[in-house]
Write an enzyme that holds these catalytic residues in place. Structure first.
Site, PDB file in Angstrom:
ATOM      1  N   PRO A   1      -5.491  -3.404  -2.863  1.00  0.00           N
ATOM      2  CA  PRO A   1      -6.857  -3.484  -3.539  1.00  0.00           C
ATOM      3  C   PRO A   1      -7.498  -1.981  -3.872  1.00  0.00           C
ATOM      4  O   PRO A   1      -7.043  -0.854  -3.139  1.00  0.00           O
ATOM      5  CB  PRO A   1      -7.625  -3.865  -2.141  1.00  0.00           C
ATOM      6  CG  PRO A   1      -6.795  -3.489  -1.143  1.00  0.00           C
ATOM      7  CD  PRO A   1      -5.237  -3.531  -1.653  1.00  0.00           C
ATOM      8  N   MET A   2      -7.958  -2.099  -5.005  1.00  0.00           N
ATOM      9  CA  MET A   2      -8.210  -0.643  -5.402  1.00  0.00           C
ATOM     10  C   MET A   2      -9.801  -0.699  -6.265  1.00  0.00           C
ATOM     11  O   MET A   2      -9.772  -1.848  -6.993  1.00  0.00           O
ATOM     12  CB  MET A   2      -7.704  -0.092  -6.472  1.00  0.00           C
ATOM     13  CG  MET A   2      -6.344   0.420  -6.068  1.00  0.00           C
ATOM     14  SD  MET A   2      -5.080   1.089  -7.174  1.00  0.00           S
ATOM     15  CE  MET A   2      -4.685  -0.482  -8.011  1.00  0.00           C
TER      16      MET A   2
ATOM     17  N   CYS B   1      -9.779   3.428   3.717  1.00  0.00           N
ATOM     18  CA  CYS B   1     -10.475   4.294   2.539  1.00  0.00           C
ATOM     19  C   CYS B   1     -10.665   5.498   3.088  1.00  0.00           C
ATOM     20  O   CYS B   1     -11.239   5.879   4.181  1.00  0.00           O
ATOM     21  CB  CYS B   1     -11.867   3.616   2.274  1.00  0.00           C
ATOM     22  SG  CYS B   1     -12.855   4.444   1.128  1.00  0.00           S
TER      23      CYS B   1
ATOM     24  N   LYS C   1      -4.763  -3.148   6.362  1.00  0.00           N
ATOM     25  CA  LYS C   1      -4.369  -1.820   5.787  1.00  0.00           C
ATOM     26  C   LYS C   1      -4.939  -0.532   6.271  1.00  0.00           C
ATOM     27  O   LYS C   1      -6.125  -0.522   6.261  1.00  0.00           O
ATOM     28  CB  LYS C   1      -4.618  -2.065   4.208  1.00  0.00           C
ATOM     29  CG  LYS C   1      -3.924  -1.012   3.310  1.00  0.00           C
ATOM     30  CD  LYS C   1      -3.920  -1.337   1.824  1.00  0.00           C
ATOM     31  CE  LYS C   1      -3.148  -0.064   1.154  1.00  0.00           C
ATOM     32  NZ  LYS C   1      -3.736   1.163   1.031  1.00  0.00           N
TER      33      LYS C   1
ATOM     34  N   ARG D   1      -1.790   3.505  -6.751  1.00  0.00           N
ATOM     35  CA  ARG D   1      -2.147   4.247  -7.930  1.00  0.00           C
ATOM     36  C   ARG D   1      -0.645   4.224  -8.880  1.00  0.00           C
ATOM     37  O   ARG D   1      -0.935   4.477 -10.157  1.00  0.00           O
ATOM     38  CB  ARG D   1      -2.277   5.696  -7.716  1.00  0.00           C
ATOM     39  CG  ARG D   1      -3.437   5.987  -6.774  1.00  0.00           C
ATOM     40  CD  ARG D   1      -3.781   7.374  -6.497  1.00  0.00           C
ATOM     41  NE  ARG D   1      -2.285   7.953  -5.436  1.00  0.00           N
ATOM     42  CZ  ARG D   1      -1.607   9.006  -5.711  1.00  0.00           C
ATOM     43  NH1 ARG D   1      -2.027  10.009  -6.463  1.00  0.00           N
ATOM     44  NH2 ARG D   1      -0.703   9.111  -4.906  1.00  0.00           N
TER      45      ARG D   1
END
Length: 294
Positions: free
Chosen positions: A32-33, A117, A159, A248
């Site tokens: 997830p981004m 995050c 995560k 990324r």
């Protein structure tokens, strides 16, 4: 050169859904981004062969308040399944309410929880990658999500990062706690929050976590510095992880998933698009975005 022998290090990953086990083969997951992994981008990655596609991170509070943009963020693309939603919250009751909403309204098949995050405005308030440092709060949030998801047969995963910084590693204890609470897997980005995305990720931490969680039977997925199919196979070879999470590395390069799939199924050639194929992917992305935002 990737050999067929090396691919046997990686077995399919089972995601226990209410409708029956979903086999992710090869176990390659789109991370997830925020601002990136909306339905159009997930569609591009699906078309390249990724096994699971996680939504942008949504906050549990915004979800239960039914903010229109948040509801849009969890909408699946055409034919997208399993529907995977990543949730973020610093409050167990809010997390419980959000998971219950997703279950009751049949809005998700899989829930991932964000404890990775690294953005300072989040970690300064004790959230994101800093939250596992608060052991009791971390366990309460994970426990609330797992309990709320159980009646609906929705698997919950987490995560996380190695920790806050080099002096505050939290991943081993936090992952063990999450495993004991019943998560389906743990994904580790092998950097600290302080590192953000700088330097080289420490794959040895993934190795340590794999060994640490072996008695629980909970699989570990590795994340960090996967730029090619060969990188993915090498991570599995070095660490023994059960799958890879790609972030990324696929930005502006969704064909990375085709390269990973080829490598994990015994291919020997790097999958790279021609300039014409890159143009077609860009055009396809534009069409999907226009449809998505109406």
């Amino acid at each position: 050169m990737v050999s067929a022998t090396s691919t046997r290090l990686l077995k399919p990953l089972t995601l226990p859904l209410a409708s029956g086990d979903h086999v992710i083969d090869p176990p390659v997951v789109l991370a997830p981004m925020a601002g990136i992994t909306n339905a159009p981008f997930r569609m591009l990655c699906r078309e390249q062969g990724a096994g699971l596609f996680v939504s942008e991170m949504v906050t549990a509070r915004a979800l239960i308040e039914r903010r229109p943009e948040t509801l849009r963020m969890i909408e699946p693309g055409k034919g997208e399944w399993p529907r995977s939603v990543q949730l973020y919250s610093v409050d167990p009751q809010t997390m419980r309410a959000a998971v219950t909403m997703l279950g009751k309204e049949n809005l998700a098949d899989h829930i991932d929880m964000n404890f990775g995050c690294p953005v300072p405005k989040v970690t300064r308030k004790g959230g994101g990658a800093a939250l596992p440092y608060k052991r009791n709060l971390f366990s309460a949030i994970v426990g609330a999500a797992v309990e709320a998801a159980k009646p609906f047969g929705i698997p919950v995963t987490v995560k996380m990062r190695i920790g806050i910084d080099s002096d505050h590693h939290t991943y081993l204890e936090a992952a063990k706690s999450a495993a004991d609470l019943g998560v389906a897997w743990v994904a580790l980005h092998a950097r600290t929050a302080a590192q953000m995305y700088e330097g080289k990720s420490d794959w040895s931490a993934i190795t340590q976590l794999v060994e640490h969680l072996k008695p629980t039977g909970v699989p570990v997925l590795g994340n960090g510095d996967i730029w090619s199919g060969a990188d993915g196979v090498e991570m599995v070879r070095q660490t023994g992880c059960a799958g890879v999470v790609v972030g990324r590395g696929c930005l502006c390069r969704p064909w990375l998933f085709a390269d990973l799939v080829d490598a994990f199924t015994g291919g020997n050639n790097r999958v790279l698009p021609t300039l014409h194929e890159v143009r077609e992917v860009m055009f396809r992305h534009g069409e999907l975005i226009v449809d998505y935002f109406e």
